[in-house]
Design a protein around this motif. Sequence first.
Motif, PDB file in Angstrom:
ATOM      1  N   GLU A  40       0.843  -1.194   0.000  1.00 54.24           N
ATOM      2  CA  GLU A  40       0.000   0.000   0.000  1.00 54.24           C
ATOM      3  C   GLU A  40       0.880   1.247   0.000  1.00 54.24           C
ATOM      4  O   GLU A  40       1.846   1.327   0.768  1.00 54.24           O
ATOM      5  CB  GLU A  40      -0.917   0.004   1.226  1.00 54.24           C
ATOM      6  CG  GLU A  40      -1.894   1.154   1.241  1.00 54.24           C
ATOM      7  CD  GLU A  40      -2.812   1.126   2.462  1.00 54.24           C
ATOM      8  OE1 GLU A  40      -2.807   0.118   3.200  1.00 54.24           O
ATOM      9  OE2 GLU A  40      -3.506   2.118   2.678  1.00 54.24           O
ATOM     10  N   THR A  41       0.552   2.200  -0.883  1.00 51.08           N
ATOM     11  CA  THR A  41       1.343   3.433  -0.996  1.00 51.08           C
ATOM     12  C   THR A  41       0.420   4.630  -1.211  1.00 51.08           C
ATOM     13  O   THR A  41      -0.751   4.464  -1.578  1.00 51.08           O
ATOM     14  CB  THR A  41       2.304   3.369  -2.203  1.00 51.08           C
ATOM     15  OG1 THR A  41       1.535   3.218  -3.400  1.00 51.08           O
ATOM     16  CG2 THR A  41       3.277   2.213  -2.090  1.00 51.08           C
ATOM     17  N   GLU A  42       0.981   5.819  -0.997  1.00 54.91           N
ATOM     18  CA  GLU A  42       0.272   7.053  -1.338  1.00 54.91           C
ATOM     19  C   GLU A  42       1.249   8.018  -1.968  1.00 54.91           C
ATOM     20  O   GLU A  42       2.367   8.185  -1.475  1.00 54.91           O
ATOM     21  CB  GLU A  42      -0.331   7.714  -0.088  1.00 54.91           C
ATOM     22  CG  GLU A  42      -1.630   7.086   0.370  1.00 54.91           C
ATOM     23  CD  GLU A  42      -2.171   7.706   1.650  1.00 54.91           C
ATOM     24  OE1 GLU A  42      -3.212   7.253   2.126  1.00 54.91           O
ATOM     25  OE2 GLU A  42      -1.539   8.641   2.186  1.00 54.91           O
ATOM     26  N   LEU A  99       4.450   7.847   0.362  1.00 60.93           N
ATOM     27  CA  LEU A  99       4.344   7.278   1.704  1.00 60.93           C
ATOM     28  C   LEU A  99       4.084   5.774   1.583  1.00 60.93           C
ATOM     29  O   LEU A  99       3.210   5.349   0.838  1.00 60.93           O
ATOM     30  CB  LEU A  99       3.169   7.934   2.444  1.00 60.93           C
ATOM     31  CG  LEU A  99       2.782   7.317   3.796  1.00 60.93           C
ATOM     32  CD1 LEU A  99       3.873   7.530   4.833  1.00 60.93           C
ATOM     33  CD2 LEU A  99       1.457   7.889   4.281  1.00 60.93           C
ATOM     34  N   ILE A 100       4.880   4.989   2.302  1.00 62.16           N
ATOM     35  CA  ILE A 100       4.651   3.541   2.325  1.00 62.16           C
ATOM     36  C   ILE A 100       3.687   3.242   3.466  1.00 62.16           C
ATOM     37  O   ILE A 100       4.018   3.452   4.637  1.00 62.16           O
ATOM     38  CB  ILE A 100       5.980   2.772   2.532  1.00 62.16           C
ATOM     39  CG1 ILE A 100       7.023   3.217   1.503  1.00 62.16           C
ATOM     40  CG2 ILE A 100       5.724   1.261   2.455  1.00 62.16           C
ATOM     41  CD1 ILE A 100       6.623   3.023   0.057  1.00 62.16           C
ATOM     42  N   GLY A 128      -0.372  -0.224   7.975  1.00 61.63           N
ATOM     43  CA  GLY A 128      -0.411   1.091   8.597  1.00 61.63           C
ATOM     44  C   GLY A 128       0.978   1.678   8.584  1.00 61.63           C
ATOM     45  O   GLY A 128       1.947   0.985   8.910  1.00 61.63           O
ATOM     46  N   PRO A 129       1.118   2.938   8.198  1.00 60.02           N
ATOM     47  CA  PRO A 129       2.438   3.547   8.032  1.00 60.02           C
ATOM     48  C   PRO A 129       3.285   3.569   9.306  1.00 60.02           C
ATOM     49  O   PRO A 129       4.508   3.434   9.249  1.00 60.02           O
ATOM     50  CB  PRO A 129       2.127   4.965   7.545  1.00 60.02           C
ATOM     51  CG  PRO A 129       0.697   5.201   7.907  1.00 60.02           C
ATOM     52  CD  PRO A 129       0.039   3.868   7.874  1.00 60.02           C
ATOM     53  N   SER A 133       7.156   1.286   9.887  1.00 55.26           N
ATOM     54  CA  SER A 133       8.402   1.735  10.494  1.00 55.26           C
ATOM     55  C   SER A 133       8.721   0.941  11.747  1.00 55.26           C
ATOM     56  O   SER A 133       9.873   0.598  12.003  1.00 55.26           O
ATOM     57  CB  SER A 133       8.319   3.227  10.821  1.00 55.26           C
ATOM     58  OG  SER A 133       8.227   3.968   9.633  1.00 55.26           O
ATOM     59  N   LYS A 134       7.689   0.648  12.518  1.00 52.51           N
ATOM     60  CA  LYS A 134       7.890  -0.097  13.766  1.00 52.51           C
ATOM     61  C   LYS A 134       8.539  -1.458  13.494  1.00 52.51           C
ATOM     62  O   LYS A 134       9.552  -1.794  14.096  1.00 52.51           O
ATOM     63  CB  LYS A 134       6.528  -0.299  14.450  1.00 52.51           C
ATOM     64  CG  LYS A 134       6.608  -0.979  15.802  1.00 52.51           C
ATOM     65  CD  LYS A 134       7.044  -0.017  16.870  1.00 52.51           C
ATOM     66  CE  LYS A 134       6.969  -0.659  18.250  1.00 52.51           C
ATOM     67  NZ  LYS A 134       7.430   0.273  19.295  1.00 52.51           N
TER      68      LYS A 134
END
Length: 200
Positions: A40-42, A99-100, A128-129, A133-134
Amino acid sequence: MLLPAAFYLRPDVVQIARDLLGKHLVTCMNGEITSGIICETEAYAGITDKASHAYQGRRTLRTEIMYHKGGTAYVYLCYGVHSLFNVVTNQKEIPHAVLIRSVIPEKGKKIMLARTRKDRITKDFGAGPGKVSKILGIHYSHTGLDLTTKNGNSTAAIWIENHGIQIQTGDIRSGPRIGVDYAGEDALLPYRFRFLHAGG
DNA sequence: CATAGGATCGCCT
DNA sequence: GGCGATCCTATGT
């Protein structure tokens, strides 16, 4: 395999957002490798996009990274708790970014579990973005890293690989971006892309 | 220097 | 589905 600078330097950020689906986002943090398949990207289309941090050419200490050349990491803190990872695209001085928003865990799942303090990987583990990262160990201090080399700095490296996953147009859903209500009519642009993988 | 608010998440009901 | 967490960043005085 390793996505070359030319991939990121292309002018159409929306196309790049689509092309990133199915690619492998890889990190090496203190020698620990983890990766996930981007699903999923934006796209954030620079100075003309009201949803972009660089709208109207805004330049601040934080957004300065967006003006770097394509293939640079733009990571910033959201809601005081989440580091959100973006890929800078286009030529230097043109502040486009993708945004990934979600990945499917691939390598280093044990490390990811330790990072999240969970005992198993559920379906929404990397959805979820903030979660991307987490689980990959990305922190806002990693903003500015060069994505076109696996070397990064002494403790952190982030890059993206092409494993040849072919995605049919019918397997992609597009729609409006999440959480950008403040962007007026630009909030309606279909700049969000999801890869409808098997089982989801 | 002070303050408001955010490209979210997880836990609660 | 509602809400609090949590702190950096941007902006204004």
